[in-house]
Design a protein around this motif. Structure first.
Motif, PDB file in Angstrom:
ATOM      1  N   VAL A   1      24.875  16.172  10.278  1.00 23.87           N
ATOM      2  CA  VAL A   1      26.298  16.438  10.493  1.00 23.87           C
ATOM      3  C   VAL A   1      26.585  16.633  11.980  1.00 23.87           C
ATOM      4  CG1 VAL A   1      28.170  18.086  10.089  1.00 23.87           C
ATOM      5  CG2 VAL A   1      26.699  17.373   8.187  1.00 23.87           C
ATOM      6  N   ARG A   2      25.752  17.413  12.657  1.00 27.67           N
ATOM      7  CA  ARG A   2      25.974  17.679  14.076  1.00 27.67           C
ATOM      8  C   ARG A   2      25.699  16.455  14.948  1.00 27.67           C
ATOM      9  NH1 ARG A   2      29.258  20.892  13.260  1.00 27.67           N
ATOM     10  NH2 ARG A   2      29.031  23.152  13.367  1.00 27.67           N
ATOM     11  N   ALA A   3      24.908  15.506  14.455  1.00 29.48           N
ATOM     12  CA  ALA A   3      24.688  14.267  15.208  1.00 29.48           C
ATOM     13  C   ALA A   3      25.989  13.482  15.336  1.00 29.48           C
ATOM     14  CB  ALA A   3      23.620  13.417  14.518  1.00 29.48           C
ATOM     15  N   ASP A   4      26.868  13.633  14.368  1.00 35.28           N
ATOM     16  CA  ASP A   4      28.200  13.022  14.399  1.00 35.28           C
ATOM     17  C   ASP A   4      28.135  11.507  14.612  1.00 35.28           C
ATOM     18  OD1 ASP A   4      30.960  13.097  14.193  1.00 35.28           O
ATOM     19  OD2 ASP A   4      31.261  13.391  16.351  1.00 35.28           O
ATOM     20  N   LEU A   5      27.160  10.884  13.956  1.00 39.13           N
ATOM     21  CA  LEU A   5      27.023   9.426  14.025  1.00 39.13           C
ATOM     22  C   LEU A   5      27.169   8.802  12.640  1.00 39.13           C
ATOM     23  CD1 LEU A   5      24.032   9.242  16.532  1.00 39.13           C
ATOM     24  CD2 LEU A   5      26.397   8.561  16.979  1.00 39.13           C
ATOM     25  N   GLY A   6      27.743   9.563  11.741  1.00 39.06           N
ATOM     26  CA  GLY A   6      27.860   9.121  10.357  1.00 39.06           C
ATOM     27  C   GLY A   6      27.017  10.010   9.473  1.00 39.06           C
ATOM     28  N   LEU A   7      27.595  10.500   8.414  1.00 35.59           N
ATOM     29  CA  LEU A   7      26.904  11.418   7.513  1.00 35.59           C
ATOM     30  C   LEU A   7      25.942  10.680   6.595  1.00 35.59           C
ATOM     31  CD1 LEU A   7      30.002  13.557   6.511  1.00 35.59           C
ATOM     32  CD2 LEU A   7      28.221  14.173   8.150  1.00 35.59           C
ATOM     33  N   ASP A   8      25.005  11.433   6.004  1.00 38.76           N
ATOM     34  CA  ASP A   8      24.175  10.826   4.967  1.00 38.76           C
ATOM     35  C   ASP A   8      25.081  10.559   3.761  1.00 38.76           C
ATOM     36  OD1 ASP A   8      23.596  12.853   2.616  1.00 38.76           O
ATOM     37  OD2 ASP A   8      23.535  14.035   4.455  1.00 38.76           O
ATOM     38  N   PRO A   9      24.684   9.633   2.880  1.00 39.83           N
ATOM     39  CA  PRO A   9      25.589   9.193   1.810  1.00 39.83           C
ATOM     40  C   PRO A   9      26.187  10.312   0.966  1.00 39.83           C
ATOM     41  CG  PRO A   9      23.776   7.669   1.990  1.00 39.83           C
ATOM     42  CD  PRO A   9      23.477   8.809   2.931  1.00 39.83           C
ATOM     43  N   TRP A  10      25.373  11.267   0.525  1.00 39.18           N
ATOM     44  CA  TRP A  10      25.913  12.325  -0.321  1.00 39.18           C
ATOM     45  C   TRP A  10      26.886  13.200   0.451  1.00 39.18           C
ATOM     46  CZ3 TRP A  10      25.987  12.555  -5.401  1.00 39.18           C
ATOM     47  CH2 TRP A  10      25.053  11.787  -6.120  1.00 39.18           C
TER      48      TRP A  10
ATOM     49  N   PRO B   1      22.560  10.904  23.612  1.00 37.54           N
ATOM     50  CA  PRO B   1      21.104  10.879  23.387  1.00 37.54           C
ATOM     51  C   PRO B   1      20.620  12.048  22.520  1.00 37.54           C
ATOM     52  CG  PRO B   1      21.594  10.423  25.697  1.00 37.54           C
ATOM     53  CD  PRO B   1      22.878  10.867  25.060  1.00 37.54           C
ATOM     54  N   VAL B   2      21.212  13.225  22.717  1.00 32.07           N
ATOM     55  CA  VAL B   2      20.834  14.390  21.910  1.00 32.07           C
ATOM     56  C   VAL B   2      21.253  14.171  20.461  1.00 32.07           C
ATOM     57  CG1 VAL B   2      21.144  16.873  21.576  1.00 32.07           C
ATOM     58  CG2 VAL B   2      21.013  15.927  23.891  1.00 32.07           C
ATOM     59  N   ARG B   3      22.450  13.640  20.277  1.00 29.82           N
ATOM     60  CA  ARG B   3      22.935  13.379  18.920  1.00 29.82           C
ATOM     61  C   ARG B   3      22.072  12.342  18.220  1.00 29.82           C
ATOM     62  NH1 ARG B   3      28.390  11.487  20.653  1.00 29.82           N
ATOM     63  NH2 ARG B   3      28.570  10.739  18.501  1.00 29.82           N
ATOM     64  N   ALA B   4      21.647  11.318  18.951  1.00 24.10           N
ATOM     65  CA  ALA B   4      20.760  10.306  18.362  1.00 24.10           C
ATOM     66  C   ALA B   4      19.444  10.946  17.939  1.00 24.10           C
ATOM     67  CB  ALA B   4      20.518   9.172  19.352  1.00 24.10           C
ATOM     68  N   GLY B   5      18.939  11.877  18.769  1.00 26.53           N
ATOM     69  CA  GLY B   5      17.715  12.589  18.417  1.00 26.53           C
ATOM     70  C   GLY B   5      17.893  13.454  17.177  1.00 26.53           C
ATOM     71  N   LEU B   6      19.046  14.109  17.085  1.00 26.04           N
ATOM     72  CA  LEU B   6      19.337  14.928  15.898  1.00 26.04           C
ATOM     73  C   LEU B   6      19.386  14.056  14.646  1.00 26.04           C
ATOM     74  CD1 LEU B   6      22.139  17.398  17.102  1.00 26.04           C
ATOM     75  CD2 LEU B   6      19.703  17.868  16.793  1.00 26.04           C
ATOM     76  N   LEU B   7      19.993  12.878  14.776  1.00 30.11           N
ATOM     77  CA  LEU B   7      20.075  11.978  13.634  1.00 30.11           C
ATOM     78  C   LEU B   7      18.686  11.555  13.174  1.00 30.11           C
ATOM     79  CD1 LEU B   7      21.648  10.152  11.654  1.00 30.11           C
ATOM     80  CD2 LEU B   7      21.645   8.402  13.460  1.00 30.11           C
ATOM     81  N   GLY B   8      17.862  11.096  14.116  1.00 23.98           N
ATOM     82  CA  GLY B   8      16.510  10.662  13.757  1.00 23.98           C
ATOM     83  C   GLY B   8      15.707  11.787  13.126  1.00 23.98           C
ATOM     84  N   ALA B   9      15.782  12.977  13.751  1.00 24.67           N
ATOM     85  CA  ALA B   9      15.049  14.118  13.211  1.00 24.67           C
ATOM     86  C   ALA B   9      15.572  14.500  11.833  1.00 24.67           C
ATOM     87  CB  ALA B   9      15.164  15.309  14.166  1.00 24.67           C
ATOM     88  N   GLY B  10      16.888  14.456  11.663  1.00 26.85           N
ATOM     89  CA  GLY B  10      17.481  14.829  10.387  1.00 26.85           C
ATOM     90  C   GLY B  10      17.085  13.893   9.258  1.00 26.85           C
ATOM     91  N   VAL B  11      17.067  12.591   9.538  1.00 26.04           N
ATOM     92  CA  VAL B  11      16.717  11.616   8.494  1.00 26.04           C
ATOM     93  C   VAL B  11      15.257  11.764   8.082  1.00 26.04           C
ATOM     94  CG1 VAL B  11      16.460   9.162   7.974  1.00 26.04           C
ATOM     95  CG2 VAL B  11      18.518   9.978   9.148  1.00 26.04           C
TER      96      VAL B  11
END
Length: 199
Positions: free
Chosen positions: A23-32, A102-112
């Protein structure tokens, strides 16, 4: 049982944290969470219901879809409904917003990736899958289809419904939908605790 319970709750806490990261990555939420957000924006926010509570309520509603699949809830199922949304709320309170790309992209990768690990951990504990994962395990059990294809089909269907309700779809949503099935397919066998036969 101690290991099962420890792995279950560790997995659920990590799953809630992974939601907050995405959510904090703000690059699109996971499907659910596209679905959760769509429902939250339409019904939850105006009614004063928190995002985490919407997550928990959707989890309870999805349990109804278990009936035709003959899935049975366990302690892990109940814990899933109660823990994930609560931890996601805490994570959203602590993780800052308005971060650089770049931080948001890292959050997204880590989150997935964390989401895949967490799913494997709490499902593998064998104390009952979460409501959403019960759909996956139920369909796999009844059809014999591979986990990665079933999970991917569910995620894409949920994206479509969430988008129609106004949820945020972005590159992160597409990445999650395409990657989470193979990740769960990889991590679930690694974390599955086998029952010891007494025969």
């Amino acid at each position: 049982m101690t290991r099962r319970l420890s792995q279950l709750f560790a997995g659920l806490v990590l799953y809630g944290l992974s939601i907050a990261l995405i959510v904090r990555a703000d690059l699109g939420l996971d499907p659910w969470d596209v679905l959760n957000q769509g429902l939250f924006e339409r019904f939850g926010g105006p009614a004063g219901i928190s995002f985490g509570l919407v997550v928990n309520l959707i989890g309870m509603a999805v349990l109804l879809l278990w009936i035709p699949l003959r899935q049975r809830p366990g302690i892990g199922t109940v814990a899933n409904v109660l823990v994930i949304g609560t931890v996601a709320n805490f994570g959203l309170d602590w993780i800052p917003s308005d971060l650089d790309l770049p931080v948001r992209a890292g959050l997204l990768g880590a989150g997935v990736v964390l989401n895949g690990v967490a799913s494997g951990a709490y499902i593998g504990a064998g104390l009952g899958p979460g409501p959403r994962d019960g759909l996956m395990t139920g369909i796999v059990a009844r059809t014999g289809w591979p986990v990665k294809w079933v999970r991917t089909a569910i995620e894409l269907s949920v994206i479509a419904l969430g988008w129609l309700l106004g949820g945020s779809v972005g590159v992160g949503t597409v990445i999650y939908a395409l990657v989470i099935g193979p990740l769960v397919h990889l991590f679930l066998p690694m974390f599955t605790i086998r029952r010891i036969s007494t025969a």
